[in-house]
Design an enzyme around this catalytic site. Structure first.
Site, PDB file in Angstrom:
ATOM      1  N   ASP A 100       9.228   3.913  -0.512  1.00 58.35           N
ATOM      2  CA  ASP A 100       8.145   4.425   0.311  1.00 58.35           C
ATOM      3  C   ASP A 100       8.515   4.117   1.762  1.00 58.35           C
ATOM      4  OD1 ASP A 100       5.915   4.795   1.838  1.00 58.35           O
ATOM      5  OD2 ASP A 100       4.528   3.811   0.465  1.00 58.35           O
ATOM      6  N   LYS A 117       3.816  10.120   8.114  1.00 55.83           N
ATOM      7  CA  LYS A 117       3.529   9.543   9.430  1.00 55.83           C
ATOM      8  C   LYS A 117       4.395  10.105  10.565  1.00 55.83           C
ATOM      9  CE  LYS A 117       1.185   5.461   7.762  1.00 55.83           C
ATOM     10  NZ  LYS A 117      -0.145   5.106   8.159  1.00 55.83           N
ATOM     11  N   TYR A 163       0.860  -1.190   0.000  1.00 53.06           N
ATOM     12  CA  TYR A 163       0.000   0.000   0.000  1.00 53.06           C
ATOM     13  C   TYR A 163       0.890   1.232   0.000  1.00 53.06           C
ATOM     14  CZ  TYR A 163      -3.436   3.490   1.402  1.00 53.06           C
ATOM     15  OH  TYR A 163      -4.241   4.607   1.449  1.00 53.06           O
TER      16      TYR A 163
HETATM   17  C1  LIG Z   1       3.572   2.474   3.337  1.00 45.89           C
HETATM   18  C2  LIG Z   1       2.559   3.551   3.196  1.00 45.89           C
HETATM   19  N1  LIG Z   1       2.682   4.441   2.217  1.00 45.89           N
HETATM   20  C3  LIG Z   1       1.807   5.455   2.055  1.00 45.89           C
HETATM   21  C4  LIG Z   1       0.740   5.585   2.903  1.00 45.89           C
HETATM   22  C5  LIG Z   1      -0.236   6.714   2.724  1.00 45.89           C
HETATM   23  O1  LIG Z   1      -0.079   7.631   3.732  1.00 45.89           O
HETATM   24  P1  LIG Z   1      -1.266   8.639   4.109  1.00 45.89           P
HETATM   25  O2  LIG Z   1      -2.339   7.821   4.741  1.00 45.89           O
HETATM   26  O3  LIG Z   1      -0.612   9.627   5.026  1.00 45.89           O
HETATM   27  O4  LIG Z   1      -1.718   9.265   2.836  1.00 45.89           O
HETATM   28  C6  LIG Z   1       0.560   4.673   3.957  1.00 45.89           C
HETATM   29  C7  LIG Z   1      -0.577   4.806   4.875  1.00 45.89           C
HETATM   30  O5  LIG Z   1      -0.875   3.963   5.669  1.00 45.89           O
HETATM   31  C8  LIG Z   1       1.498   3.627   4.096  1.00 45.89           C
HETATM   32  O6  LIG Z   1       1.363   2.725   5.067  1.00 45.89           O
END
Ligand SMILES: Cc1ncc(COP(=O)(O)O)c(C=O)c1O
Length: 459
Positions: free
Chosen positions: A269, A297, A167
């Site tokens: 990511d 985060k 994700y």
């Molecule tokens: C690995 C990863 N990338 C991107 C995101 C997206 O982040 P946001 O919810 O701040 O848009 C998340 C969200 O849980 C994530 O776990």
């Protein structure tokens, strides 16, 4: 790490019974949450502010947080290991964050012009990640969206590669093959590109090529079959939306080499791993540096903040204006004031030593219960994060993860919640999150609940 299963069938039969029993306790503890939810259903779609706030048997409404604890609307107190989906490495209302944010609030919170804090944050991120230039965003989604745009803008190519089951946020290019059921995924060695949400055009989905995690042959094949067409690969170096799946030795190095050979870029990511698994995230931990890093985060200490960092070659395209990296709230003064305090005052070397001690206690305690009860489970943990995976063997990719029965983590979650430990509601997909304000006593409460769950399963 892994313990042999003694009798999983018997566990499964017992699980449904325990879940029903624990759900009754859960509901009886939360009448106020039920009232608020009923009211919210009339004005908030689905009664929550994000679909991932829905939990079974009902969403939990929070009153406040203090240190390592949160309190629900009914006054129940919990040790918080949810951490707002992996954000609150600083814990709640940390004095340094309160001070930084309060001082900033009193001096104005938004100008859409940079403030000095932004430079300090960028300098510190550059030091930790070894990537010289940074820009800000407001969420993980925005950071990975910028990364994908940049990879395409720089190479002039349209296709990207993404790992099955990973994700990366909710923009179109990465909403492909995220939480799909096995039946939709296609052959294991040639996964399909499956839209993960309605509203994503097929034409966009088809541009995202899917490979299994820890499978260098597939990465190699996809690059060979799409020679000269792939802009880059977006990769969570440790998969953290499928429990925790570690990269095999050599996987990250292999991906690095293949992307380079293909004239493509590599974007990590690190929205979840950044600042939590080590001071410089997975990049520091595994020693393989990508072209672009995405953060969010934990960096905002509880405020909305994201960032992308890159090599000089990559970020030069922003400098020159080939790619407009923009946003009214980018580098928002309140968010960067908090981020500065996170980086310079809270997540210091000492904080990571503290995480090491608490994590060791977690892993050792869980290991003892797993061994004593002969559970088919093991733990995986890095830095402030960890999880119990209800499988006797290590998971190497999303399809392994799919074989794990969801009911183990759902039942364990209910035992923890009813026992005063708040874990993320999406069971087997998520992790525990420690903060600098957690204590060995907090960890012990988690371990006691886990032992109670394990013995209930076996009784
Ligand atoms: C690995 C990863 N990338 C991107 C995101 C997206 O982040 P946001 O919810 O701040 O848009 C998340 C969200 O849980 C994530 O776990």
């Amino acid at each position: 790490m892994a313990m042999a299963a003694r009798d999983t069938d018997r566990d499964l039969a017992r699980l449904d019974e325990l879940i029903a029993m624990q759900e009754r306790i859960f509901i009886s503890r939360q009448p106020r949450s039920a009232e608020l939810h009923a009211r919210a259903l009339r004005s908030l779609a689905g009664g929550v502010t994000s679909t991932w706030q829905i939990s079974r048997p009902q969403p939990i409404w929070i009153s406040h947080g203090a240190g390592s604890h949160v309190f629900d609307a009914d006054g129940n107190e919990y040790v918080d290991l949810h951490g707002g989906y992996g954000v609150m490495a600083v814990g709640h209302a940390h004095p340094a964050i309160v001070r930084a944010v309060s001082q900033r609030v009193a001096r104005g919170t938004h100008f859409a012009q940079p403030t000095e804090d932004a430079v300090v944050v960028a300098e510190e991120l550059a030091r930790r990640w070894g990537l010289p230039l940074w820009r800000f965003a407001n969420s993980g989604t925005e950071a990975t969206m910028d990364a994908v745009h940049l990879m395409r803008a720089i190479t002039g190519r349209s296709k990207i590669v993404k790992v099955e089951g990973s994700y990366h946020g909710h923009h179109d290019s990465v909403q492909v093959s995220v939480y799909e059921p096995l039946l939709d995924l296609g052959p294991a060695d040639r996964p399909l590109s499956v839209p993960s949400s309605s509203g994503i055009p097929r034409a966009i989905t088809d541009l995202t090529l899917i490979v299994p995690f820890n499978d260098l042959d597939s990465v190699e094949r996809v690059f060979a079959e799409n020679e000269g067409e792939i802009a880059g690969m977006i990769l969570e170096p440790v998969m953290m939306n499928a429990g925790i799946i570690l990269p095999d030795r050599g996987f990250l190095e292999g991906v690095r080499a293949i992307t380079r050979r293909g004239g493509a870029l590599l974007a990590y990511d690190e929205v979840k791993t950044g600042l939590t698994v080590s001071p410089g995230g997975a990049t520091e931990l595994f020693g393989v540096t990508p072209d672009i890093v995405c953060l969010a985060k934990a960096m905002g200490g509880g405020l909305s903040c994201g960032a992308i960092g890159g090599t000089r070659d990559v970020m030069e395209h922003i400098v020159r204006g080939d790619y407009d990296q923009v946003g009214t709230f980018n580098g928002n003064p309140l968010a960067v004031a908090a981020a500065r305090a996170v980086l310079t005052e809270v997540l210091t070397d000492e904080a990571y030593r503290r995480f090491d001690g608490l994590r060791a206690q977690m892993v050792e305690g869980c290991g003892k219960t797993i061994a004593n009860q002969g559970l088919a489970a093991h733990t995986v943990a890095l830095g402030a994060k960890g999880c119990i995976t209800f499988s006797p063997t290590r998971t190497r990719n999303y399809r392994d993860f799919l074989t794990i029965d969801d009911r183990f983590s759902q039942c364990h979650w209910l035992f923890q919640m009813n026992g005063g430990v708040f874990l993320p509601p999406w069971g087997k997909a998520e992790q525990w999150m420690l903060s600098v304000q957690h204590s060995p006593e907090d960890v012990q409460r988690f371990l006691d609940n886990f032992a109670t769950f394990a013995s209930a399963l076996r009784s």
